[in-house]
Motif scaffolding. Structure first.
Motif, PDB file in Angstrom:
ATOM      1  N   LYS A  35       0.840  -1.195   0.000  1.00 31.09           N
ATOM      2  CA  LYS A  35       0.000   0.000   0.000  1.00 31.09           C
ATOM      3  C   LYS A  35       0.874   1.244   0.000  1.00 31.09           C
ATOM      4  CE  LYS A  35      -3.831  -2.069   2.531  1.00 31.09           C
ATOM      5  NZ  LYS A  35      -3.715  -2.753   3.787  1.00 31.09           N
ATOM      6  N   HIS A1059     -16.489  -7.944  10.891  1.00 28.01           N
ATOM      7  CA  HIS A1059     -17.179  -6.664  10.709  1.00 28.01           C
ATOM      8  C   HIS A1059     -18.374  -6.563  11.641  1.00 28.01           C
ATOM      9  CE1 HIS A1059     -20.089  -3.891   8.801  1.00 28.01           C
ATOM     10  NE2 HIS A1059     -19.007  -3.186   8.570  1.00 28.01           N
ATOM     11  N   HIS A1065     -12.549  -1.947  12.910  1.00 32.14           N
ATOM     12  CA  HIS A1065     -11.215  -2.444  12.594  1.00 32.14           C
ATOM     13  C   HIS A1065     -11.136  -3.140  11.240  1.00 32.14           C
ATOM     14  CE1 HIS A1065     -10.032  -1.429  16.669  1.00 32.14           C
ATOM     15  NE2 HIS A1065     -11.174  -1.950  17.052  1.00 32.14           N
ATOM     16  N   ASN A1067     -11.235  -2.898   7.289  1.00 30.22           N
ATOM     17  CA  ASN A1067     -11.103  -1.868   6.256  1.00 30.22           C
ATOM     18  C   ASN A1067     -12.190  -2.086   5.199  1.00 30.22           C
ATOM     19  OD1 ASN A1067     -10.482  -0.373   4.046  1.00 30.22           O
ATOM     20  ND2 ASN A1067      -8.287  -0.759   4.139  1.00 30.22           N
ATOM     21  N   SER A1069     -13.151  -0.416   2.555  1.00 28.55           N
ATOM     22  CA  SER A1069     -12.941  -0.246   1.104  1.00 28.55           C
ATOM     23  C   SER A1069     -12.264  -1.480   0.524  1.00 28.55           C
ATOM     24  CB  SER A1069     -12.134   1.021   0.816  1.00 28.55           C
ATOM     25  OG  SER A1069     -10.781   0.791   1.069  1.00 28.55           O
ATOM     26  N   SER A1070     -11.305  -2.074   1.260  1.00 27.58           N
ATOM     27  CA  SER A1070     -10.645  -3.246   0.659  1.00 27.58           C
ATOM     28  C   SER A1070     -11.601  -4.436   0.664  1.00 27.58           C
ATOM     29  CB  SER A1070      -9.357  -3.581   1.407  1.00 27.58           C
ATOM     30  OG  SER A1070      -9.671  -4.021   2.704  1.00 27.58           O
ATOM     31  N   HIS A1108     -17.752   3.091  -2.195  1.00 25.45           N
ATOM     32  CA  HIS A1108     -16.491   2.357  -2.373  1.00 25.45           C
ATOM     33  C   HIS A1108     -16.502   1.582  -3.679  1.00 25.45           C
ATOM     34  CE1 HIS A1108     -14.618   3.349   1.364  1.00 25.45           C
ATOM     35  NE2 HIS A1108     -15.521   2.758   2.131  1.00 25.45           N
TER      36      HIS A1108
END
Length: 2045
Positions: A35, A1059, A1065, A1067, A1069-1070, A1108
């Motif tokens: 990243k 989730h 915690h 992510n 978008s990924s 996203h």
């Protein structure tokens, strides 16, 4: 882990870690680096590039695991692509050196592999920049491959794929080498290597022309070889390669250069298909070898090759696309069908082969035609298939007409076409099924002749063809319910006519059975009479079976098949025929065992065949009865069912000896008989056959261990007995895939046939389990075992314990006594049945029995736990745990666990280790944490060790799976093990090679279970928790990168769990990007995981997910997923596209849920986007639809500019986002439109207000409101409502209805007086018209009626002529239904016509109700003039709508009454069933009454209301002119209500008719209201109450209620109950209105009786008059017998609910308790006011004594309301409740009872007390200050003073207190209070009785005068003071008027100075404020009035005070001046008159 987040590796931190942590640390750093590199600037990267490269290369040597090496390679490539490239060559050399290295030790392997991966990655990223190094590299890699093991070969293939993809055409020199290497890998023994090779070749074919030209044949042969012995993944990859290459061969344009070097020939479609066909028919063997085998007749193509080739066919066509298929469909179809034709006997050599090949062909057709073509193309394809069927049939007919019978049936040609026909018919059926009602044009097209073709094939000599044809008819009927009855009739007719042809008897009976099976899918059903026809026919067939031996078997089978299929229609149909069925059932078996014996001695082979067929059929029919008609299974029926059973079981025991006697012809019939009997016994409760359980058990044991069963079909027996989750560790074939339909055959193994319809014709009518495909029963030999296993479990649990032990021992021995393959089969059967037994016992909470029972079971299960078959081990582990569960003894469980521990410690073979490790997991699953933690510790320890056994991936897989079960079941106990387990999982994830996907899948399950167990703990912030969390996320990341799709699916579901528990915690978008990439994955389970996760995400954060997805689509350069066009249509659009393509039910459900959640949270904000999506989906098919409606639209539209283009389709060149969506998707889009409208309702009000919306849109163009899209909404509704698909029409009409209801009232700002919907009336008319054509199904017409009535009632259209279009539709349907139930369509069940009739009547009722309401509201005096002009002006006169209805009212009223009468009969309790009319009612038949009920429930309320309104409009005075005329097919006048028939009945008097009607309406209402069902809608309740109101609006019904006291009381009690159970204010108000009317009725009745009594007894003495009214002469009211009491109860209920303080029990003491007064809500106020009105009416219903008993209550409540709600309001207004209570008080006080002599004194006392209570309200109690409104209380005192007789208020104490209150109030400063006080005093002063008014005058006048003089001194400053002054003056003036002559002069003398002091002279007048000016005018005007009235006094005052006189004169002069000034300016001279009058008056001076 935070230390890992830096650009360079933090070596210091790294070196401090242990080995496992090091690997984690490196992986985390590489993830972060990837990243970071993309985000860092080029210069910064270059600065540190050297160090970074060194660090990365040094990692190569630290033997990185698979995921790490992948990431490492990726980072290197990114680093070079961003930074400098000059050192890249060194890196490449270094990697090549590592690969060349001679070190072959296992520890060095990871380094070599990492180097291979790095090379691939570098070339892929940098491509041609690397120049010519690639030849060396490729050479080096290929050389290394020769000595590489499977992992090496795998990585090398993938690396080569990357190199090729990076270099493209530049790599030409090494194409051949790569090709050669990949060829050898494609047949590698490792499946992963085969997959990798296929991917490499797929990349290669992009550039290597030779693959799809010269070497095409060898590529194909190679792929066929690769399919041999392949697994599912290989088949997917290789079929993709083969399909793509072949497609390329057809479509490629060969480059010129290539052509010049070598002549490349174009390959034709025929050749390509021939190639594929070769693979399908001959498999991978070369031609010569194959032909040799063929001569010997041995070889058969292995199934996996055939399945692989099948998938390649599908890939081939999908690659070429739908448009190509459409063009070439005919050729493709003939080729595909030829695969199973006789010209290739190999494919259909045996029955088993034929069935499997047919499945493959069906799959090819289904996946291509069903998946790629739009609806139009599918219809064309269906025509082609029809053509093919017709050709095959012609060939057949030619053979059949051959004269010689022998040659005819033996002919091979019969067989030749049969399989082709089966495939064609099945595909035709599936096609039509999926098209639904959109297929109507296909069936109407006579040139295609679909039905004729299919029906003619029903006579084919082959049974499988006949069944396929029957199934095809079933599909047609399900798709197009309107064809069901005609098809059924046609088949029944053919069956009756052709009774003597065996083919016809079976063929048409199959067809009838299949059609009956379709009925449950068609809600409209079939006519009830068909049941009778079928039953008669079946009986006839059974009875005539014996007449002709050639037909007996067929007729017997046909007869029972029809009966069995008839049972599926359910109790309503079967009930009437039950007795006959039971009789047949009884006759089919001999009566006693003796008869059975004689039978056995008599028969021959043929008679036994027929007999067994018949008995099996009978058993099947009874089974069908038991499973479909449970409601009819009463005790009595069961008693009739039982007698034949013992005989059936006896026959079972005799079968083996009969078989011995007659041999093989009886083999199949006897197996079928067994299976049928077992199936029936499974369904019946075991108690019913208790007597012969042992006999059955012995037979079962014999069946299960029979010596003649050769094949071990574990895959159909065991999966049911294993736990669903455990099947995951077995073959992936057991899981759901898109190819399940064909993969199933591989699962069953080579010797076993797949299921197919001909194995069990009886399954043709059963509801299929898997969606809509053909039922696939297994061959009887297999299904009998399956049933036996199931039945064994039940029977074994019910026999005695000794018997049970015996049988278990016997089974155990039978395993020992067999050997080899036989032993496996027996073991399989025995273990299955014992598992089934344990499962049954555990399920029914039973016990195993004594201890000696455990030994045989344990021995059996133990043996299976170590069986070589993994499936058997799995089932055994389940049984192991069930055994512990059933024994239910801690010690025994511990023993079992110990056995497994010991085995696991000692055993070295994988089989034992896998079996016992799973056994441990299962024990935990069923028994929780096995009660002690030390067990848990030892289990976990052992499984840890096993899971690290890298020599056997199987052991790892099973051990990890077992561990996941333990984690799941241990729950919180597992916390202590969480960290070590997580480390183990991560270590394995990082090190297990990717080729062992199954280990990774088990790891994923462990991680998932661990996350679930940790749960919300994961949110914590402590170090330990955050370490756990990081590790979990790391594990997910590793799994996401895994090449295996199922592992990726696990990763997604783990992230989904994370989730849920720790959303911050993860992510997002990924995660979303990962989901979008896999949205269209070829793996079903991965798609399911993606959608399950999406569904959860959008529930919380839909907007973020959507953003996203779009961001990602825009960023990624290459398209994410070719199928999902997220960039254009967003994630939502992509999901809609997916929904259109997807066939899996669960997945579709998840997609819909996801879209619904997204819509709920986002539709309002992204309104245009969502509407456009829906519109695109609906419009995409418009070209297919609009053909029918454009013309009608245009003619109506005339020229309305924009709207004339309602249907022109936009062709703006850009491709449409949705191509040909299916009807189901369009229905969903229409439903979405309705949801969007509902969402907008809860949002901003501007959505439904066009003026506001336009204004806000101007202010900010981003604002978007629904009302601005109205044209689109109408257009969408129109497109849907006029489609071919009935479901879509229903959705479209529903949308239209919603639009009309929501938008009807919105005014059009540009044309005042009109509404915005008005411009769309043509569209609405055009959308409705098609629904009223004759061929429209009743449900659509019913819906359309609803829309019609809503449209007419909405008042949108004001011009009668415009309204007539829609009105005409209703009139037409009214004419249609008048013929009654008999004449309506016979296509559907009678209840369907009931539905249509009632829908029409309800629609008319709604219109009539609205018309009457409008008429009421418009009753104006100008009625005569308005009607003429207004029609001209285009607005309806209030009567216009009523006039429209009036024409049909006569008919309607009759029909309405008939419907209500039906409803009344249907709602009678069941005990009156015998009294109901035999033939049913006006609109329903007796047989379908159950189905009809729901339709009556939907519509009765409105019909009731309308009927009540009609009866009131006729006032119960007009008898119907055509009363009793037989207008309906049977006269259904309500006159015939109580008589059997109306023919001989005496004519009734009108009075009787009215009474009946009155009681009908009243009865229905009371019955409904007194027991409101929970599903009763608000509309029905309201309509019912309104009907009662309407009824009581007219005198006659009121007199009925008034004279029948019990009736009134019952009604009141019912209403009381409604008020208690329904909170809705509107319902409560309506109920109160009815109560008021009942009380009025009672009052009228009492008045009438009193009047008549006075008239009769006029001569007699007054004293003798009897008392009328409640309470008679005692005054007692009896609860339950008293109307007044019931009313009081009800009113108290309402009042106390709104004002709990009124309840003395609540407030503690009966007296007044100080609470603050409160304002009620608007609804609350209305209710209280209504209750008070009723209370004030009550005294009039009572006798004088009765009134005395109720008065205290009424007064208490009325004054209580006053007290509780007297709130001060601005402007001195009274709150509505106070006003109501004052009004009520006034009513009570002025009641005649107060003056009646009998009650006078009591009333006076009570009223005085009431007044005291009011006065007491004033005084603060016990120091609490009350904020009551003085004005309200004063008004109350005034009401008392003015309304009661003087003696109430004139007693001194009360009078004094009242006067005090007035004084006190006058002293209050609040101006509004003063004004009100003056007004009240004025009314008291003017009271004619001096006894009342004088005391007030004496006490209060002086203070009023003082007040006025005070105002006089300080001039008034504002309008309120001015008002006070004016009111004061009015009071004084009134006094002057009342005063006696002698005192008047003094009063005038007081008044004049005050008035004159306010006059101004001309100078002051100019400068005065407006207030002073007003005062001046007021004073002057008053003076002008007083002057002339009391001239003498006036003159004397003037004379005595010159100052006043001067002032007055000056003022008058000034006034005249100002008037003169005004005259010239004013336009009219109105003032002149006033002027002159003033001049005249001045003369008085």
């Amino acid at each position: 882990m935070e230390l890992a987040h830096s650009l360079l590796l933090n070596e210091e931190a790294y070196n401090q870690l242990g080995d496992v942590q090091k690997a984690e640390f490196i992986f985390d750093w590489l993830r972060y680096l990837e990243k970071l590199l993309l985000a860092t600037s080029r210069s910064d990267v270059r600065e540190k590039q050297k160090t970074l490269v060194e660090q990365l290369l040094s990692l190569l040597n630290s033997s990185p695991g698979p995921p790490t090496r992948k990431l490492l390679a990726k980072n290197l490539a990114i680093l070079y692509s961003i930074g400098d490239t000059f050192s890249v060559y060194e890196t490449i050399d270094k990697c090549n050196d590592l690969i060349r290295s001679k070190d072959d030790s296992p520890s060095y392997l990871p380094t070599k592999l990492a180097a291979v991966v790095c090379l691939g990655s570098l070339y892929k990223k940098l491509g041609r920049i690397l120049g010519n190094t690639f030849t060396d590299t490729v050479g080096n890699i290929l050389k290394a491959m020769k000595s590489a093991e499977s992992q090496g070969r795998y990585e090398i293939m993938l690396s080569l794929q990357n190199i090729l993809s990076g270099l493209g055409a530049a790599a030409t020199p090494c194409y051949r080498d790569v090709y050669k290497a990949a060829r050898s890998c494609l047949t590698d023994r490792s499946m992963a290597v085969r997959c990798a090779a296929a991917k490499c070749l797929l990349e290669l074919q992009n550039e290597a022309v030779f693959m799809w030209s010269t070497d095409l044949d060898s590529v194909a042969t190679l792929c066929f070889k690769s399919f041999e012995g392949s697994n599912y993944d290989v088949r997917i990859s290789v079929s993709k390669l083969l399909g793509t290459v072949l497609a390329k061969a057809i479509i490629s344009k060969h480059p010129g250069a290539a052509a010049s070097r070598q002549s490349v020939r174009r390959v034709s479609l025929e050749e390509v298909l021939e190639l594929l066909g070769t693979g399908f028919l001959r498999g991978s063997s070369g031609f010569l070898r194959a032909s040799g085998d063929m001569l010997k007749g041995t070889s058969s193509v292995s199934r996996d090759v055939r399945v692989g080739v099948t998938q390649a066919y599908v890939v081939f066509v999908s690659t070429l696309g739908g448009a190509w298929l459409e063009k070439n469909f005919a050729a493709f179809l003939s080729h595909t069908l030829s695969l199973v034709s006789q010209s290739h006997p190999k494919a259909t050599q045996t029955q088993i082969d034929a069935v499997c090949s047919r499945r493959c062909v069906s799959f090819i057709l289904r996946a291509t035609v069903g998946g790629l073509l739009g609806e139009k193309a599918q219809i064309a394809a269906a025509k082609d298939i029809c053509q093919a069927i017709w050709k095959l049939k012609k060939v057949m007919d030619a053979v059949m007409s051959d004269g010689n019978l022998e040659t005819r049936l033996g002919s091979a040609d019969v067989a030749a076409s049969q399989h082709m026909l089966v495939c064609a018919l099945q595909e035709l059926g599936n096609l039509i099924h999926s098209l639904g009602t959109t297929a109507a044009p296909l069936l109407q097209d006579s040139s295609a002749g679909v039905l004729d073709n299919v029906i003619s094939v029903t006579l084919h000599p082959s049974i499988s063809v006949r069944l396929a044809a029957a199934w095809c008819l079933h599909c047609i009927a399900v798709a197009l319910p309107s064809y069901l009855t005609p098809l059924l009739d046609r088949c029944l007719e053919r069956l009756t006519v052709l009774k003597s042809s065996p083919e016809a008897v079976t063929g048409f009976s199959f067809a009838v059975a299949a059609l009956l099976g379709a009925v449950k899918h068609c809600p409209l059903g079939i006519p009830h009479g068909r049941g009778k026809i079928i039953m008669t026919l079946a009986e006839d067939l059974l009875c005539s079976a014996a007449q002709n031996s050639r037909l007996s078997a067929q007729r017997t089978q046909a007869g029972w098949l029809l009966i069995a299929a008839l049972m599926t229609l359910g109790p309503a149909f079967v009930n009437h025929h039950l007795a006959r069925v039971l009789l047949l059932w009884k006759c089919v078996f001999p009566v006693s065992p003796k008869d059975l014996g004689t039978e056995k001695s008599r028969g021959d082979s043929f008679t036994w065949q027929v007999t067994l067929e018949g008995r099996a059929g009978a058993l099947c029919a009874i089974k069908s009865f038991v499973s479909h008609c449970g409601d009819l299974l009463t005790e009595e029926v069961i008693q009739h069912l039982l007698p034949p059973l013992p005989c059936a079981v006896d026959l079972l025991t005799l079968l083996s000896s009969i078989l011995k006697t007659y041999g093989s012809p009886l083999k199949t019939p006897s197996v079928v008989y067994r299976q049928r009997l077992y199936e029936l016994l499974i369904l019946l409760p075991p108690e019913t056959y208790e007597g012969y359980l042992c006999a059955v058990l012995r037979e079962l044991a014999a069946d299960l261990t029979a010596p003649d069963i050769q094949v071990a079909a574990s895959t159909f027996l065991l999966p049911r007995l294993c736990h669903q989750d455990d099947l995951l560790i077995l073959s992936p074939l057991l899981q759901d895939t898109d190819h399940r339909f064909i993969e199933e055959q591989l699962l069953l193994g080579n010797g076993i046939a797949c299921g197919s319809l001909e194995y069990d014709p009886y399954s043709i009518y059963e509801k299929d389990v898997e969606g809509d495909s053909v039922p696939k029963p297994l061959p009887p030999t297999l299904s009998v075992i399956s049933s036996a296993v199931k039945l064994f479990g039940v029977v074994c649990a019910h026999v005695g314990e000794a018997q049970r032990l015996l049988i278990l021992e016997q089974l155990l021995d039978s395993i020992k006594h067999t050997k080899g393959a036989r032993q496996q089969v027996v073991q399989l059967h025995v273990v299955s049945s014992v598992s089934s037994f344990l499962k049954y016992v555990a399920g029914s909470k039973g016990h195993l029995g004594p201890e000696e029972m455990r030994r045989p079971v344990l021995a059996l299960v133990m043996g299976a736990l170590e069986s070589p078959s993994p499936l058997l081990r799995c089932a055994a582990a389940e049984a192991w745990a069930r055994l512990a569960q059933v024994v239910d003894d801690g010690a025994f469980t511990a023993v079992l666990a110990q056995v497994s521990f010991d085995k696991l410690k000692s055993a070295r073979d994988a089989v034992t280790r896998t079996g016992h490790s799973l056994a441990l997991g299962s024990l935990h699953r069923y028994l929780g944490g096995i009660s002690s933690s030390q067990h848990l510790n030892s289990c976990v320890g052992i499984l840890y060790t096993l899971s690290q056994d890298s020599t056997s991936p199987d052991v790892q897989t099973w051990a990890l799976h077992s561990l996941s079960l333990i984690i799941d079941s241990a729950g919180p106990l597992y916390y202590t093990h969480a960290e070590p387990t997580l480390s183990l999982i991560i270590m394995l994830l990082l090190n297990v090679p990717p080729t062992h996907a199954e280990v990774h899948q088990s790891l994923g399950r462990c991680l998932n279970a661990l996350i679930t167990t940790l749960g919300p703990e994961l949110q914590g912030n402590s170090t330990s928790v955050s370490t756990l969390r990081t590790s979990c996320l790391l594990g997910c990341a590793v799994m996401q990168d895994n090449p295996d799709c199922l592992v990726q699916a696990q990763a997604i579901s783990c992230l989904q769990q994370l989730h849920m528990f720790a959303p911050r915690h993860v992510n997002l978008s990924s995660l979303v990007s990962c989901l979008c990439v896999n949205l269209c994955s070829p793996y079903l389970l991965l798609r399911r995981a993606v959608l399950a996760c999406l569904r959860q995400l959008v529930q919380r954060e839909a907007a973020e997910v959507s953003e996203h997805a779009v961001m990602l689509a825009k960023d990624s350069r290459e398209e994410l997923t070719p199928d999902a066009n997220i960039r254009e249509v967003g994630l939502e659009g992509a999901l809609l596209t997916l929904l259109d393509k997807e066939t899996d039910g669960r997945l579709c459900h998840d997609i819909k849920e996801t879209l619904n959640h997204m819509l709920t949270s986002m539709a309002v904000d992204k309104l245009s986007f969502w509407l456009k999506l829906c519109k695109d989906v609906l419009a995409a098919s418009a070209d297919f639809t609009t053909v029918t409606c454009v013309d009608t639209m245009q003619e109506e539209e005339g020229d309305k500019g924009d709207d004339a283009s309602v249907l022109t389709i936009r062709n703006d060149g850009r491709p449409h986002p949705f191509t040909n969506p299916r009807w189901a998707t369009r229905v969903f889009a229409a439903e979405c439109v309705c949801r969007i409208i509902n969402q907008c309702e809860n949002a901003h009000s501007a959505h439904f207000d066009i003026a506001l919306a336009q204004e806000m849109k101007k202010r900010d163009s981003r604002n978007d409101f629904l009302v601005l899209h109205l044209a689109d909404l109408i257009r969408m509704a129109f497109m849907a409502a006029t489609d071919h698909s009935d479901q879509l029409r229903l959705s479209g009409l529903e949308t239209l209805l919603v639009v009309i209801r929501r938008f009807a009232t919105i005014p059009e700002p540009e044309f005042p007086g009109h509404v915005i919907l008005e411009q769309y009336q043509a569209n609405v008319g055009a959308a409705l018209r098609p629904a009223f054509t004759s061929e429209t199904p009743p449900d659509v017409t019913a819906k359309a009626c609803q829309v019609c009535s809503a449209w007419i009632a909405s008042g949108v259209v004001s011009d009668l002529n415009d309204l007539r279009r829609v009105h005409q539709l209703l009139v037409a349907s009214l004419t249609k239904i008048q013929v009654g139930k008999e004449a309506l369509s016979h296509l559907y069940n009678e209840s369907a016509s009931t539905m249509e009739i009632l829908a029409v009547l309800k629609a008319w009722a709604e219109v009539y109700i609205i018309a009457v309401e409008r008429h009421k509201n418009h009753k104006q005096p100008l009625k005569t003039t308005c009607s003429e002009e207004s029609v001209g002006n285009g607005s309806i006169s209030s009567d216009g709508l009523l006039d429209l209805v009036h024409a049909d009212l006569g008919t309607l009223s009759r029909l309405w009454l008939a419907a209500l009468q039906d409803f009344a009969l249907l709602t009678l309790p069941s005990e009156f069933a015998s009294q109901l009319p035999v033939e049913g009612g006006a609109f329903y038949t007796a047989e379908t009454s159950e189905n009809a009920k729901s339709h009556y429930y939907n519509s009765w309320a409105f019909i009731l209301h309308a009927t009540a309104l009609w009866l009131t409009s006729t006032g119960f005075v007009v008898a119907d002119p055509d009363e009793g005329a037989p207008n309906l097919s049977r006269p259904v006048t309500p006159t015939s209500m109580c008589q059997g028939s109306s023919s001989g009945a005496p004519v009734k008097s009108p009075e009787d008719v009215y009474t009946e009607r009155f009681h009908l309406i009243l009865g229905i209402s009371v019955e409904f209201l007194c027991s409101l069902r929970s599903d009763a809608t608000m509309e029905s309740i309201t309509a019912c109450l309104h009907a009662l109101q309407a009824l009581l609006d007219v005198p006659w019904p009121r007199s009925k209620i008034g004279s029948d006291q019990d009736l009134g009381i019952e009604l009141l009690n019912v209403l009381h109950r409604v008020i208690l159970t329904r909170e809705s204010p509107s319902i409560q108000l309506a109920s109160l209105e009815v109560v008021r009317q009942i009380i009025c009725a009672a009052q009228e009745h009492v008045k009438e009786k009193r009047r008549s009594a006075e008239v009769d007894d006029g001569a007699a003495e007054k004293e003798t008059l009897p008392e009328f009214g409640e309470g008679k002469d005692t005054g007692g009211l009896v609860p339950g017998k008293s109307l007044v009491f019931a009313t009081l109860e009800l009113c108290v209920c309402i009042l106390v609910r709104q004002l709990p303080e009124l309840n003395p029990k609540l407030t503690g003491s009966p007296g007044v308790k100080a609470t603050k007064p409160q304002m009620l809500s608007e609804d609350g106020s209305r209710l209280v006011s209504a209750a008070l009105v009723i209370l004030s009416e009550l005294p009039a219903v009572c006798s004088p004594e009765g009134s005395i008993s109720i008065l205290p209550t009424i007064l208490y409540l009325t004054i209580g309301v006053l007290r509780e709600t007297a709130v001060k309001l601005p402007g001195g207004q009274l709150s509505s409740t106070v006003a109501a209570s004052l009004q009520a008080l006034k009513g009570i006080l002025s009641s005649p009872m107060a003056r009646a002599e009998k009650s006078h004194t009591a009333w006076t006392d009570l009223l005085r007390s009431a007044l005291t209570t009011v006065l007491d309200c004033w005084d603060p109690v016990a120091g609490t200050h009350q904020e009551l409104d003085e004005v309200s209380l004063l008004t109350a005192i005034t009401v008392f003073t003015l309304s009661t007789s003087p003696e109430v208020t004139t007693i001194p104490c009360l009078q004094k207190r009242c006067i005090e209150k007035f004084k006190a109030t006058l002293a209050i400063k609040d101006p509004m209070v003063q004004i009100k006080t003056y007004q009240l005093l004025l009314s008291i002063f003017q009271y004619p009785n001096p006894a009342i008014s004088y005391p007030y005058i004496y006490s209060l006048v002086s203070s009023i005068v003082e007040k006025l003089q005070e105002i006089d001194k300080r001039k008034p400053e504002d309008t309120t003071e001015l008002q006070i002054f004016q009111e004061g003056i009015k009071v004084l003036e009134a006094l002057v008027a009342i005063a006696e002559e002698q005192h008047r002069s003094q009063l005038v003398a007081c008044l004049l100075p005050i008035l004159i002091s306010f006059l101004l002279d001309e100078n002051a007048l100019g400068s005065a404020t407006s207030i002073m000016r007003n005062l001046h005018d007021f004073a002057l005007q008053n003076l002008m009035q007083i002057g002339p009235q009391y001239s003498s006094v006036f003159k004397s005052v003037m004379a005595s005070s010159p100052a006043l006189k001067a002032r007055l004169e000056a003022a008058i002069k000034g006034n005249q001046e100002s008037v003169k000034l005004k005259i010239p300016t004013s336009k009219h001279t109105k003032n002149s008159g006033k002027n002159s009058s003033i001049q005249l008056k001045t003369n008085f001076l």
